[in-house]
Design a protein around this motif. Structure first.
Motif, mmCIF file in Angstrom:
data_model
loop_
_atom_site.group_PDB
_atom_site.id
_atom_site.type_symbol
_atom_site.label_atom_id
_atom_site.label_comp_id
_atom_site.label_asym_id
_atom_site.label_seq_id
_atom_site.Cartn_x
_atom_site.Cartn_y
_atom_site.Cartn_z
ATOM 1 N N ALA A 123 -4.144 5.825 38.708
ATOM 2 C CA ALA A 123 -5.056 6.393 37.704
ATOM 3 C C ALA A 123 -5.055 5.547 36.433
ATOM 4 O O ALA A 123 -6.098 5.344 35.802
ATOM 5 C CB ALA A 123 -4.649 7.836 37.390
ATOM 6 N N MET A 124 -3.888 5.036 36.052
ATOM 7 C CA MET A 124 -3.799 4.188 34.850
ATOM 8 C C MET A 124 -4.509 2.853 35.068
ATOM 9 O O MET A 124 -5.176 2.341 34.170
ATOM 10 C CB MET A 124 -2.330 3.944 34.465
ATOM 11 N N LEU A 125 -4.375 2.283 36.263
ATOM 12 C CA LEU A 125 -5.081 1.030 36.561
ATOM 13 C C LEU A 125 -6.597 1.258 36.553
ATOM 14 O O LEU A 125 -7.365 0.415 36.083
ATOM 15 C CB LEU A 125 -4.637 0.470 37.912
ATOM 16 N N ASP A 126 -7.011 2.402 37.045
ATOM 17 C CA ASP A 126 -8.434 2.748 37.009
ATOM 18 C C ASP A 126 -8.913 2.835 35.550
ATOM 19 O O ASP A 126 -10.028 2.416 35.226
ATOM 20 C CB ASP A 126 -8.650 4.075 37.737
ATOM 21 N N ARG A 127 -8.059 3.361 34.708
ATOM 22 C CA ARG A 127 -8.398 3.524 33.287
ATOM 23 C C ARG A 127 -8.659 2.180 32.612
ATOM 24 O O ARG A 127 -9.442 2.103 31.670
ATOM 25 C CB ARG A 127 -7.241 4.259 32.604
ATOM 26 N N VAL A 128 -7.995 1.127 33.079
ATOM 27 C CA VAL A 128 -8.205 -0.205 32.485
ATOM 28 C C VAL A 128 -9.109 -1.081 33.367
ATOM 29 O O VAL A 128 -9.175 -2.294 33.189
ATOM 30 C CB VAL A 128 -6.859 -0.934 32.201
ATOM 31 N N GLY A 129 -9.788 -0.443 34.324
ATOM 32 C CA GLY A 129 -10.764 -1.150 35.139
ATOM 33 C C GLY A 129 -10.185 -2.051 36.204
ATOM 34 O O GLY A 129 -10.803 -3.054 36.578
ATOM 35 N N LEU A 130 -9.005 -1.704 36.733
ATOM 36 C CA LEU A 130 -8.337 -2.602 37.689
ATOM 37 C C LEU A 130 -7.952 -1.919 39.000
ATOM 38 O O LEU A 130 -7.040 -2.376 39.677
ATOM 39 C CB LEU A 130 -7.070 -3.197 37.053
ATOM 40 N N GLU A 181 -12.112 -4.902 25.325
ATOM 41 C CA GLU A 181 -12.952 -3.787 25.790
ATOM 42 C C GLU A 181 -12.090 -2.579 26.155
ATOM 43 O O GLU A 181 -12.426 -1.436 25.824
ATOM 44 C CB GLU A 181 -13.775 -4.237 27.005
ATOM 45 N N VAL A 182 -10.967 -2.830 26.821
ATOM 46 C CA VAL A 182 -10.044 -1.735 27.160
ATOM 47 C C VAL A 182 -9.508 -1.086 25.886
ATOM 48 O O VAL A 182 -9.416 0.146 25.784
ATOM 49 C CB VAL A 182 -8.877 -2.271 28.026
ATOM 50 N N MET A 183 -9.190 -1.911 24.887
ATOM 51 C CA MET A 183 -8.664 -1.369 23.626
ATOM 52 C C MET A 183 -9.740 -0.559 22.893
ATOM 53 O O MET A 183 -9.454 0.480 22.298
ATOM 54 C CB MET A 183 -8.136 -2.511 22.764
ATOM 55 N N ALA A 187 -9.568 3.409 21.830
ATOM 56 C CA ALA A 187 -9.898 3.881 20.485
ATOM 57 C C ALA A 187 -10.942 4.995 20.559
ATOM 58 O O ALA A 187 -10.842 6.018 19.875
ATOM 59 C CB ALA A 187 -10.408 2.722 19.629
ATOM 60 N N ASP A 188 -11.939 4.814 21.433
ATOM 61 C CA ASP A 188 -12.985 5.825 21.590
ATOM 62 C C ASP A 188 -12.427 7.135 22.130
ATOM 63 O O ASP A 188 -12.954 8.215 21.839
ATOM 64 C CB ASP A 188 -14.086 5.319 22.541
#
Length: 244
Positions: A123-130, A181-183, A187-188
């Protein structure tokens, strides 16, 4: 009264006889993105390293959600779960896949089972697009992807604050954007972030506040639009003239 998420209160730090941080005071509110800029050697990275006890301070105090972390009795491991940190170098285990690198902390520190940790890491890798790179080893993916794995690894501890220490400075220029972009996305989402960077575009667009450090002190702080358009100090004008 709201307690700041992170508060540096007249922090002093020495390396031997060198006074690296000089009575630095800075309060970061919940959900705020504070971007710290300044010349090399100004104390920016040291400030971050003090925030999760990688470096000990010699004066003042640092509080996370009102709790002093300078107290010798503080549980440093519990503290580091609350404060994620991403470094310039990725520091991934080369013999572990991306998902294994991210799953390690939840297993070792949080006591997740193998399957729980892998599911959470995915799930965390998905969150950063990986999510498509989960089973690759660090040497099989780009530097930008490795840095995103490192961000996912920090997020896997479910921190309340994220510290970023010049995380794009070791990357090829074309890979910088994917990490920023991930950062931006974090932030968003409302993540509290302290970001040390040379990326002035990121500071302008994503920062809620820009803090300029020089020679171990904060010399100016303000909203990005004001700071970049109308710097108040000579030191800020001088610095901006060099980086623009």
């Amino acid at each position: 009264m709201n307690v700041p998420e992170v508060e540096f209160d007249r922090v002093d730090k020495y390396f031997g006889d060198t006074h690296v941080l000089k009575e630095v005071s800075l309060a970061v509110e919940d959900g705020e993105v504070v971007v710290v800029i300044g010349p090399s050697g100004s104390g920016k990275s040291t400030l971050l390293r003090c925030a999760n006890r990688l470096e000990e301070i010699q004066g003042g105090d640092i509080r996370i959600e009102g709790e002093s972390i300078a107290d010798p009795d503080v549980d440093v491991n519990r503290l580091r779960q609350r404060i994620g940190m991403v470094f310039q170098s990725f520091n991934l285990f080369p013999h572990k896949t991306a998902v294994e690198n991210v799953a390690l902390g939840p297993k070792v520190v949080k006591g997740f089972s193998d399957s729980e940790a892998k599911k959470w890491a995915s799930a965390m890798l998905d969150r950063v697009g990986l999510s498509d790179q989960a089973n690759k080893y660090p040497n099989q993916i780009s530097g930008g992807q490795q840095q995103r794995v490192a961000i996912a690894r920090a997020l896997a501890m479910d921190p309340s604050v994220m510290l970023f220490d010049e995380v794009t400075s070791a990357l090829d220029p074309e890979l910088v954007g994917e990490v920023l972009e991930v950062m931006r996305d974090l932030a968003d989402e409302g993540m509290t972030m302290i970001v040390v960077t040379h990326e002035m575009g990121f500071a302008r667009e994503v920062g809620d506040r820009v803090v300029l450090m020089s020679e171990g002190r904060i010399v100016e702080s303000g909203a990005p639009a004001d700071f970049f358009a109308h710097p108040e100090t000579d030191r800020a004008r001088q610095f901006l003239a060099r980086v623009h």
